[in-house]
Structure formats: C-alpha cells, structure tokens
Enzyme design. Structure first.
Site, PDB file in Angstrom:
ATOM      1  N   CYS A   1      -3.101   0.403   6.209  1.00 38.59           N
ATOM      2  CA  CYS A   1      -1.956   1.297   6.314  1.00 38.59           C
ATOM      3  C   CYS A   1      -0.805   0.636   7.081  1.00 38.59           C
ATOM      4  CB  CYS A   1      -2.434   2.548   7.065  1.00 38.59           C
ATOM      5  SG  CYS A   1      -1.184   3.800   7.304  1.00 38.59           S
TER       6      CYS A   1
ATOM      7  N   CYS B   1       4.295  -0.657   2.749  1.00 43.80           N
ATOM      8  CA  CYS B   1       3.545   0.599   2.692  1.00 43.80           C
ATOM      9  C   CYS B   1       2.559   0.496   1.538  1.00 43.80           C
ATOM     10  CB  CYS B   1       4.521   1.757   2.466  1.00 43.80           C
ATOM     11  SG  CYS B   1       3.730   3.325   2.096  1.00 43.80           S
TER      12      CYS B   1
ATOM     13  N   HIS C   1       1.626   2.456  -0.698  1.00 45.23           N
ATOM     14  CA  HIS C   1       1.952   3.068  -1.991  1.00 45.23           C
ATOM     15  C   HIS C   1       2.958   2.261  -2.823  1.00 45.23           C
ATOM     16  CE1 HIS C   1       0.046   6.378  -0.003  1.00 45.23           C
ATOM     17  NE2 HIS C   1       0.313   7.238  -0.964  1.00 45.23           N
TER      18      HIS C   1
HETATM   19  N1  DGL Z   1      -0.558   4.614   4.116  1.00 43.04           N
HETATM   20  C1  DGL Z   1       0.786   4.840   4.600  1.00 43.04           C
HETATM   21  C2  DGL Z   1       1.447   3.496   4.905  1.00 43.04           C
HETATM   22  O1  DGL Z   1       1.078   2.469   4.354  1.00 43.04           O
HETATM   23  C3  DGL Z   1       1.604   5.648   3.625  1.00 43.04           C
HETATM   24  C4  DGL Z   1       1.197   7.114   3.535  1.00 43.04           C
HETATM   25  C5  DGL Z   1       1.371   7.854   4.846  1.00 43.04           C
HETATM   26  O2  DGL Z   1       2.506   8.149   5.255  1.00 43.04           O
HETATM   27  O3  DGL Z   1       0.361   8.103   5.472  1.00 43.04           O
HETATM   28  O4  DGL Z   1       2.344   3.442   5.693  1.00 43.04           O
END
Ligand code: DGL
Length: 276
Positions: A73, A185, A187
C-alpha cells in the site's frame, strides 16, 4: 526458513497488483496476503489511524510466521515508516524501490508522483527522490477519485469518465513536461492505459508493485531466504470483510482468477497488532 511465506498486506484489494508482480518475479515463493477490506480506504484517513491499522495488519502476518513483510500500500508505506524499525522480520514498503526506479528512469530530471491524499501529503516519494538526487524537479498530485473509479470498474482507456478524470488530474504535470511518472498507489496500474494515452508514450510509468517485487527478491537473496524448491508457490488470501465481495473484484487487480484459499479474518475484533 526459506519455505516460509512472504507476507503482503494492503488496505484492501489493490495490493493484489503487487502480488501479481511477485508471482512473476518469484514464482516458487508462497505468499500470504492480507487485505483490510473492512476498513479500506486508508488514503483519506489520519496518519495516526493509518499507523494503527498498519501495525495490526503486520501483526496478523507475523502471527502466520512469514519471513518477509511487504506493505504493498502506497499510503501505509508513506505514513507508517516505523514498520522499518519495529518488525522482527525484514520489511519493505513501496516508496524506496519505486523512487529509486524513477530516479534511474528520468532523462530530463522531471518526475511526477501521483498517489492518495495521505501519500502526497506525506511527501514520501519526493523526499526519497531528492535524497537520491537533489537536482531532480518533482511534481506531485493526489488523485483520490482514481481509487473509487477502479473499484467500480471504470478502467477502460476508452471510458469517457476515466479520460476526463485523468486529464483533470494530470494536465499540469503534462504541461510541465515530466518524462517519468510514479504510480504511487496500488490501484493506478489498472488505469495505466488511460494515463499513458493522455501523457504520451515518451512518459515512462513506474509501477510500484513491480519495482517492489524486484526489490523483495533482492532482500530475500541477500539474506539467503529465497525459496529454492522447484515447486510453484501457493497463495493464501485473508480479508477483513466478506470473502464474497473480495472474490468478485479480486481478478481485476490480480489479472487472473484467485487460485488459492480465501478466508475472512476480522482484524479489528481479534488482532492486537504488534505488542511492544
Ligand atoms: N492501497 C491504497 C494505496 O496504495 C489505495 C486505497 C486506499 O486509499 O486505501 O495508497
């Protein structure tokens, strides 16, 4: 020891983009994934909350006896930096490997960074890039709408809404002439096609999942922890919300159907995190 699994965690499903890359780079490794699907998103939360959740997530993976922990993340990697010091097993987030790859990739010294609001506010990627080369110019933009777009299946590069949002967020960086963009990120690799169409093929996109997978392979290699068996590794998945909701969308991130066990683990009710 080398047969133990690699633990990967994320705020939700997005970290599967990193698992996809890990499977490519280290096919023989066993992987245990934890997605905190009951508490996603992290990217709009306070630093204290993100740190607290990250400690609980890492604590869960430790309870599974993993040999390395990866915070896939971008938000956790940017905010919960104490994970580097407090874990009894090797740890990596995505910031260092991804920033290093971007510094190597840029030719004109102009790097863009996109991530969640918490990631951009932390300045994590920017600090690491400038630590490595202070002549680089960095442009940052938080892109909070990308996360719900992807989670709701708006991922096609031809989709009008995706194109509009990409343009809105990236037009200033494009005008500045960046030649490298960090997808900071989990996504964002899913809409890399739309991002690349807008910025043009001369702008190199750096995927935090693939850079981190390569970095993790180096850590394991340098510590003699690589799984040297000839078998293809297995993946086990744990999520804090329902298994059904995970299975419905996981394929988008993993790039294939889930092959492995999926179980619910209600972390907020059961996990005490890392105790000092
Ligand atoms: N997994 C989060 C990131 O890579 C994106 C989703 C979230 O905001 O938790 O920052």
């Amino acid at each position: 020891m080398s047969e133990k699994a690699i633990g990967v965690f994320d705020s939700g499903l997005g970290g599967l983009t990193a698992v996809k890359e890990l499977i490519k780079v280290l096919p023989q490794e066993n992987i245990i994934y934890f997605g905190d699907t009951a508490r996603v998103p992290y990217g709009t939360r306070s630093n204290d909350t993100i740190r607290h959740y990250a400690m609980e997530d890492a604590g869960f993976l430790l309870s599974k006896g993993v040999k390395l922990i990866i915070a896939a993340c971008g938000t956790v990697s940017s905010v919960a930096t104490e994970l580097y010091e407090c874990l009894p097993v090797p740890f990596t987030g995505v910031v260092l490997p991804t920033a290093t790859a971007a510094v190597k990739a840029t030719r004109n010294g102009k790097i863009g960074i996109i991530g969640t609001s918490a990631t951009v506010k932390s300045g994590s990627y920017k600090k690491e890039i400038l630590r490595q080369n202070d002549r680089i110019t960095v442009f940052q933009q938080d892109c909070p709408l990308f996360v719900p777009l992807v989670e709701n299946g708006f991922i096609s590069e031809d989709d009008e809404i995706v194109r509009l949002v990409v343009e809105r967020y990236l037009r200033d960086m494009k005008a500045e002439g960046i030649d490298t963009l960090i997808l900071g990120c989990t996504h964002f690799p899913i809409i890399a096609g739309a991002i690349s169409n807008y910025l043009g093929k001369n702008v190199r996109l750096i995927n935090s999942g693939s850079e981190t997978a390569l970095y993790a392979a180096n850590i394991l290699g340098s510590k003699g922890l690589l799984n040297t068996s000839n078998h293809i590794g297995s993946c086990s998945y744990y999520v804090s919300d329902t298994v059904e909701s995970f299975c419905k969308t996981a394929g988008i991130f993993l790039g294939q159907d889930i092959d492995g066990s999926v179980e619910q683990y209600q972390i907020s009710k059961r996990n005490k995190g890392i105790t000092e």
